[in-house]
Scaffold this motif. Structure first.
Motif, PDB file in Angstrom:
ATOM      1  N   ASN A  49       0.807  -1.237   0.000  1.00 38.77           N
ATOM      2  CA  ASN A  49       0.000   0.000   0.000  1.00 38.77           C
ATOM      3  C   ASN A  49       0.835   1.279   0.000  1.00 38.77           C
ATOM      4  OD1 ASN A  49       0.877  -0.326   2.656  1.00 38.77           O
ATOM      5  ND2 ASN A  49      -0.891   0.750   3.481  1.00 38.77           N
ATOM      6  N   LEU A  50       2.107   1.199   0.417  1.00 43.09           N
ATOM      7  CA  LEU A  50       2.951   2.403   0.432  1.00 43.09           C
ATOM      8  C   LEU A  50       4.056   2.251  -0.606  1.00 43.09           C
ATOM      9  CD1 LEU A  50       3.478   2.675   4.283  1.00 43.09           C
ATOM     10  CD2 LEU A  50       1.822   3.934   2.917  1.00 43.09           C
ATOM     11  N   ARG A  51       4.869   3.284  -0.715  1.00 43.20           N
ATOM     12  CA  ARG A  51       5.985   3.210  -1.635  1.00 43.20           C
ATOM     13  C   ARG A  51       7.061   2.294  -1.029  1.00 43.20           C
ATOM     14  NH1 ARG A  51       8.473   8.408  -4.809  1.00 43.20           N
ATOM     15  NH2 ARG A  51       6.354   8.738  -5.469  1.00 43.20           N
ATOM     16  N   VAL A  52       7.649   1.446  -1.835  1.00 46.51           N
ATOM     17  CA  VAL A  52       8.650   0.511  -1.315  1.00 46.51           C
ATOM     18  C   VAL A  52       9.898   1.303  -0.905  1.00 46.51           C
ATOM     19  CG1 VAL A  52       9.482  -0.021  -3.644  1.00 46.51           C
ATOM     20  CG2 VAL A  52       9.870  -1.651  -1.835  1.00 46.51           C
ATOM     21  N   LYS A  60      15.957  -7.189  -4.821  1.00 53.55           N
ATOM     22  CA  LYS A  60      16.805  -7.476  -5.983  1.00 53.55           C
ATOM     23  C   LYS A  60      17.682  -8.704  -5.693  1.00 53.55           C
ATOM     24  CE  LYS A  60      18.483  -3.176  -6.717  1.00 53.55           C
ATOM     25  NZ  LYS A  60      19.241  -2.120  -7.387  1.00 53.55           N
ATOM     26  N   PHE A  61      18.284  -8.718  -4.494  1.00 52.72           N
ATOM     27  CA  PHE A  61      19.138  -9.854  -4.117  1.00 52.72           C
ATOM     28  C   PHE A  61      18.333 -11.147  -4.037  1.00 52.72           C
ATOM     29  CE2 PHE A  61      23.591  -9.228  -3.087  1.00 52.72           C
ATOM     30  CZ  PHE A  61      23.739  -7.866  -3.321  1.00 52.72           C
ATOM     31  N   ILE A  62      17.136 -11.059  -3.449  1.00 56.41           N
ATOM     32  CA  ILE A  62      16.312 -12.277  -3.300  1.00 56.41           C
ATOM     33  C   ILE A  62      16.015 -12.863  -4.680  1.00 56.41           C
ATOM     34  CG2 ILE A  62      14.085 -13.203  -2.512  1.00 56.41           C
ATOM     35  CD1 ILE A  62      14.098 -11.010  -0.329  1.00 56.41           C
ATOM     36  N   SER A  63      15.702 -11.974  -5.646  1.00 58.16           N
ATOM     37  CA  SER A  63      15.361 -12.479  -6.978  1.00 58.16           C
ATOM     38  C   SER A  63      16.545 -13.255  -7.565  1.00 58.16           C
ATOM     39  CB  SER A  63      14.965 -11.318  -7.904  1.00 58.16           C
ATOM     40  OG  SER A  63      16.088 -10.552  -8.264  1.00 58.16           O
ATOM     41  N   LYS A  64      17.740 -12.824  -7.207  1.00 52.37           N
ATOM     42  CA  LYS A  64      18.927 -13.489  -7.756  1.00 52.37           C
ATOM     43  C   LYS A  64      19.238 -14.781  -6.992  1.00 52.37           C
ATOM     44  CE  LYS A  64      23.620 -12.458  -9.070  1.00 52.37           C
ATOM     45  NZ  LYS A  64      24.748 -11.584  -8.881  1.00 52.37           N
ATOM     46  N   VAL A  65      19.250 -14.667  -5.660  1.00 55.73           N
ATOM     47  CA  VAL A  65      19.646 -15.821  -4.835  1.00 55.73           C
ATOM     48  C   VAL A  65      18.625 -16.953  -4.961  1.00 55.73           C
ATOM     49  CG1 VAL A  65      20.016 -16.553  -2.447  1.00 55.73           C
ATOM     50  CG2 VAL A  65      20.928 -14.367  -3.240  1.00 55.73           C
ATOM     51  N   TYR A  66      17.347 -16.631  -5.012  1.00 58.62           N
ATOM     52  CA  TYR A  66      16.306 -17.662  -5.051  1.00 58.62           C
ATOM     53  C   TYR A  66      15.808 -17.949  -6.470  1.00 58.62           C
ATOM     54  CZ  TYR A  66      16.074 -17.722   0.026  1.00 58.62           C
ATOM     55  OH  TYR A  66      16.379 -17.873   1.354  1.00 58.62           O
ATOM     56  N   HIS A  67      16.406 -17.323  -7.455  1.00 56.80           N
ATOM     57  CA  HIS A  67      16.009 -17.509  -8.859  1.00 56.80           C
ATOM     58  C   HIS A  67      14.498 -17.330  -9.033  1.00 56.80           C
ATOM     59  CE1 HIS A  67      20.031 -18.978  -9.408  1.00 56.80           C
ATOM     60  NE2 HIS A  67      19.822 -19.847  -8.426  1.00 56.80           N
ATOM     61  N   ARG A  68      14.005 -16.235  -8.538  1.00 55.35           N
ATOM     62  CA  ARG A  68      12.577 -15.958  -8.660  1.00 55.35           C
ATOM     63  C   ARG A  68      12.367 -14.594  -9.294  1.00 55.35           C
ATOM     64  NH1 ARG A  68       8.476 -18.720  -5.781  1.00 55.35           N
ATOM     65  NH2 ARG A  68       9.417 -20.496  -4.742  1.00 55.35           N
ATOM     66  N   GLU A  69      11.322 -14.540 -10.106  1.00 55.49           N
ATOM     67  CA  GLU A  69      10.920 -13.227 -10.588  1.00 55.49           C
ATOM     68  C   GLU A  69       9.929 -12.693  -9.553  1.00 55.49           C
ATOM     69  OE1 GLU A  69      10.024 -13.537 -14.786  1.00 55.49           O
ATOM     70  OE2 GLU A  69       9.026 -11.578 -14.654  1.00 55.49           O
ATOM     71  N   ILE A  70      10.166 -11.516  -9.048  1.00 56.67           N
ATOM     72  CA  ILE A  70       9.271 -10.959  -8.026  1.00 56.67           C
ATOM     73  C   ILE A  70       8.705  -9.635  -8.532  1.00 56.67           C
ATOM     74  CG2 ILE A  70       9.091 -10.172  -5.627  1.00 56.67           C
ATOM     75  CD1 ILE A  70      11.610 -11.895  -5.057  1.00 56.67           C
ATOM     76  N   VAL A  71       7.379  -9.570  -8.595  1.00 58.83           N
ATOM     77  CA  VAL A  71       6.750  -8.330  -9.057  1.00 58.83           C
ATOM     78  C   VAL A  71       6.106  -7.652  -7.853  1.00 58.83           C
ATOM     79  CG1 VAL A  71       5.036  -7.330 -10.610  1.00 58.83           C
ATOM     80  CG2 VAL A  71       6.288  -9.388 -11.287  1.00 58.83           C
ATOM     81  N   VAL A  72       6.492  -6.427  -7.589  1.00 54.09           N
ATOM     82  CA  VAL A  72       5.898  -5.695  -6.468  1.00 54.09           C
ATOM     83  C   VAL A  72       5.171  -4.474  -7.016  1.00 54.09           C
ATOM     84  CG1 VAL A  72       6.323  -4.429  -4.321  1.00 54.09           C
ATOM     85  CG2 VAL A  72       7.723  -6.432  -4.881  1.00 54.09           C
ATOM     86  N   ARG A  73       3.871  -4.389  -6.719  1.00 58.25           N
ATOM     87  CA  ARG A  73       3.155  -3.157  -7.058  1.00 58.25           C
ATOM     88  C   ARG A  73       3.120  -2.311  -5.802  1.00 58.25           C
ATOM     89  NH1 ARG A  73      -3.254  -2.966  -8.199  1.00 58.25           N
ATOM     90  NH2 ARG A  73      -3.349  -2.505  -5.982  1.00 58.25           N
ATOM     91  N   ASP A  74       3.787  -1.178  -5.817  1.00 58.65           N
ATOM     92  CA  ASP A  74       3.688  -0.302  -4.646  1.00 58.65           C
ATOM     93  C   ASP A  74       2.732   0.836  -4.982  1.00 58.65           C
ATOM     94  OD1 ASP A  74       5.122   1.590  -6.060  1.00 58.65           O
ATOM     95  OD2 ASP A  74       6.834   1.647  -4.703  1.00 58.65           O
ATOM     96  N   ARG A  75       2.676   1.853  -4.110  1.00 59.41           N
ATOM     97  CA  ARG A  75       1.672   2.883  -4.310  1.00 59.41           C
ATOM     98  C   ARG A  75       1.891   3.633  -5.619  1.00 59.41           C
ATOM     99  NH1 ARG A  75       1.968   7.160   0.122  1.00 59.41           N
ATOM    100  NH2 ARG A  75       3.654   7.760  -1.251  1.00 59.41           N
TER     101      ARG A  75
END
Ligand code: ZN
Ligand code: ZN
Length: 606
Positions: free
Chosen positions: A562-565, A574-589
């Protein structure tokens, strides 16, 4: 107390026995009513109306009620009482129909319909099947409708009309419009008591949850509806889509799109627009564009949804292209479309395009920039590091900058090292908005950056003493059709223990991969939400940890915040996406961030 002018009006002569031919006077009366800008003028029109025997002309009476409604509640109540007053008898049209028309003309307006309704009862005119829906609709548009809604509800029960589905549905709608817990409960009670709910009933209740910011419950009720044999209609679908937008519920949006196709529901312009908007705002902007391309008919709203969607995804160049295509298709851009293209320029770093469109608004299309457009420009310069230009731009604004604009500038000052200027603006902002906690946090950050620790702690202390808090942050994650919500420090929920363990594990892995929490930021409170100690992780980290636990390796993770990241969470993700090989999409405000292989689609530009 009645004002002298009202007392005067009460002495108006009863209708003349030989009225002037109706057509000419009707026209005259309509133009009189058209120019009523004050109570005396309204009363003048009333005098004319009664004298010329137009008191039984429904068109005139409706216009009269509408004209009165523009003059405030007391004017309407007085005018209605005068118009319907038995002292003007014989008024031939003292029937329920006339009252229903008068009630109907009050909606939507901020005027109180109860005086008209009470008069109707005093004249022994029984309210009918139509009266309550009109009455309740008028009540729903009042500033505080709860007491009137309860009274109308009681009255409907007394007249034996509470079982009428038409009445029931508007009752739910009226209660839902109140937007408070008690009223929403009353609405739900009416809903649960309905012997035969229909799609309209479901839409009213689902809409009520959305209005009260309880979109999760709106979706839950929609699921309950699917277990009945009541098929949703296009209104239900559009209502649920707006809950999807709130929650960023992409799976449900896809399901609805599929449902619309499977049931061969007529793809009206409104329904398609709602789908395009929901797809874009829930993260499937390509799906939105595809659907948009296939729409047989488009309007400005369709184009604007696509432009906004592309802007939110940082696809500035495509958004600008869509904007140009819209112009080529002979759709004249309006104020909302310009906000879209300016946001696109801002999120895409397209400074010169932004300048061009801002100038073009009024020059080529006669659209005067509003505060939102100025805000987009300040954001555009700030993100691009052009703090001086941003300041100059604000200085030259013909309207007073709002706090949002000041906060944008303050953030730019902090990021680009203009500490003195930032501190000065923040102090000004505090003068303007002394009760907004986050402003003090901003000021304390400037003290921290200047290493003036004592001043920083003074501010934090006084904030605590005054009980000021920052905005509560929360994130949500959709899994198998359920929406899971996470708040920082929400360890009361049963699955939080496991999530905290996962967060610890993630931290260790990130450190192993060379991630350093931004230490300069650790000293600051740049986050919009509270983070009191290391255990109070921001909600998006909790949501990501939960998603990693519950989804198979390689699955794309979508989080809505609900707020700005904040900067810390941004680099950790960014690190998590690399270490866990996941694409992560975050919609912030403010936009979408798509994290992949250690990078974010926003190019650290948000
Ligand atoms: Zn954060
Ligand atoms: Zn990003």
């Amino acid at each position: 107390m009645m004002s002298p002018s009202l007392q005067l009006a009460i002495t108006i002569q009863p209708p003349s026995s030989s009225p002037i031919p109706i057509r000419a006077t009707e026209q005259q009366c309509l133009s009189l009513l058209h120019s009523t800008s004050s109570l005396p003028k309204l009363l003048q029109a009333l005098t004319f109306l009664l004298k010329s025997g137009l008191h039984s002309n429904i068109l005139i009476l409706t216009r009269f009620a509408a004209a009165a409604s523009f003059l405030g509640p007391s004017a309407t109540a007085a005018a209605a009482a005068l118009l319907f007053s038995p002292s003007h008898s014989p008024l031939p049209l003292h029937d329920s129909f006339l009252f229903n028309t008068a009630l109907q003309s009050l909606s939507p307006s901020p005027l109180h319909p109860l005086p008209i309704f009470s008069l109707m009862l005093r004249l022994h005119l029984p309210p009918n099947h139509f009266t309550f829906p009109f009455l309740l609709k008028a009540i729903a548009s009042l500033p505080s409708p709860l007491p009137a809604a309860s009274q109308a509800h009681a009255s409907a029960l007394r007249f034996g009309l509470a079982g009428d589905s038409f009445v029931h549905n508007t009752l739910i709608h009226a209660y839902a419009a109140v937007r408070c817990v008690a009223a929403l409960e009353s609405a739900r009670k009416v809903f649960d008591e309905m012997p035969k709910p229909c799609p309209v009933t479901f839409s009213a209740m689902i809409g009520g949850y959305i209005l009260s910011g309880r979109s999760n419950e709106a979706v839950a009720l929609f699921r309950q509806m699917q277990l009945t044999n009541i098929p949703p209609d296009d209104v239900t679908i559009m209502t649920v889509l707006s809950a999807c937008v709130d929650l960023g519920a992409l799976d449900l949006t896809h399901w609805i799109k599929f449902y619309v196709e499977r049931m061969k529901m007529p793809k009206t312009l409104f329904l398609c627009n709602a789908l395009v908007d929901a797809l874009a705002k829930c993260g499937d902007v390509d799906g939105a564009v595809q659907l948009f391309d296939r729409m047989p008919e488009k309007n400005i709203v369709s184009w604007t949804s696509v432009i906004h969607g592309l802007a939110m995804h940082g696809r500035g160049v495509e958004a600008v292209r869509a904007f140009e295509a819209m112009k080529n298709a002979d759709f004249e851009p309006d104020a909302v479309a310009f906000i879209g293209v300016l946001k696109a320029c801002s999120h895409g770093g397209l400074v010169s395009d932004g300048r061009y469109y801002f100038d073009s608004m009024s020059r080529d299309f006669g659209v005067q920039p509003r505060i939102e457009h100025y805000g987009c420009m300040v954001d555009l310069f700030s993100r691009a590091g052009m703090v001086e230009e941003a300041m100059e731009f604000v200085g030259a604004m013909p309207i007073k900058p709002n706090p949002v604009i000041w906060r944008t500038l303050i953030a730019a000052c902090r990021v680009h090292g203009k500490l003195e200027l930032g501190e000065r603006i923040t102090k000004q902002l505090i003068n303007q908005e002394p009760l907004y906690g986050s402003n003090y946090v901003l000021l304390s950050n400037f003290y921290a950056l200047n290493k003036r620790w004592e001043k920083k702690w003074d501010i934090r202390k006084s904030m605590d003493q005054q009980g000021m808090r920052k905005a509560p942050g929360f994130s949500s994650f959709e899994l198998n059709g359920e929406i899971y919500e996470f708040v920082a420090g929400g360890e009361k929920l049963s699955h939080y223990q496991e999530i905290y363990e996962m967060v610890e594990e993630i931290s260790k892995k990130l450190m192993g991969a060379g991630f350093m929490a931004a230490t300069s930021e650790m000293l600051l409170d740049i986050h919009e939400e509270d983070k009191e100690d290391a255990l109070h992780w921001h909600s998006e980290k909790l949501a990501i940890a939960f998603a990693l636990l519950r989804t198979p390796p390689g699955t794309r993770i979508r989080i809505v915040k609900n707020l700005r990241v904040c900067g810390d969470c941004h680099s950790a993700t960014k690190f998590i996406s690399k270490v866990y090989h996941r694409e992560i999409v975050v919609r912030d405000r403010s936009r979408f961030h798509c994290f992949k292989d250690g990078f974010c689609s926003c190019k650290d530009f948000w």
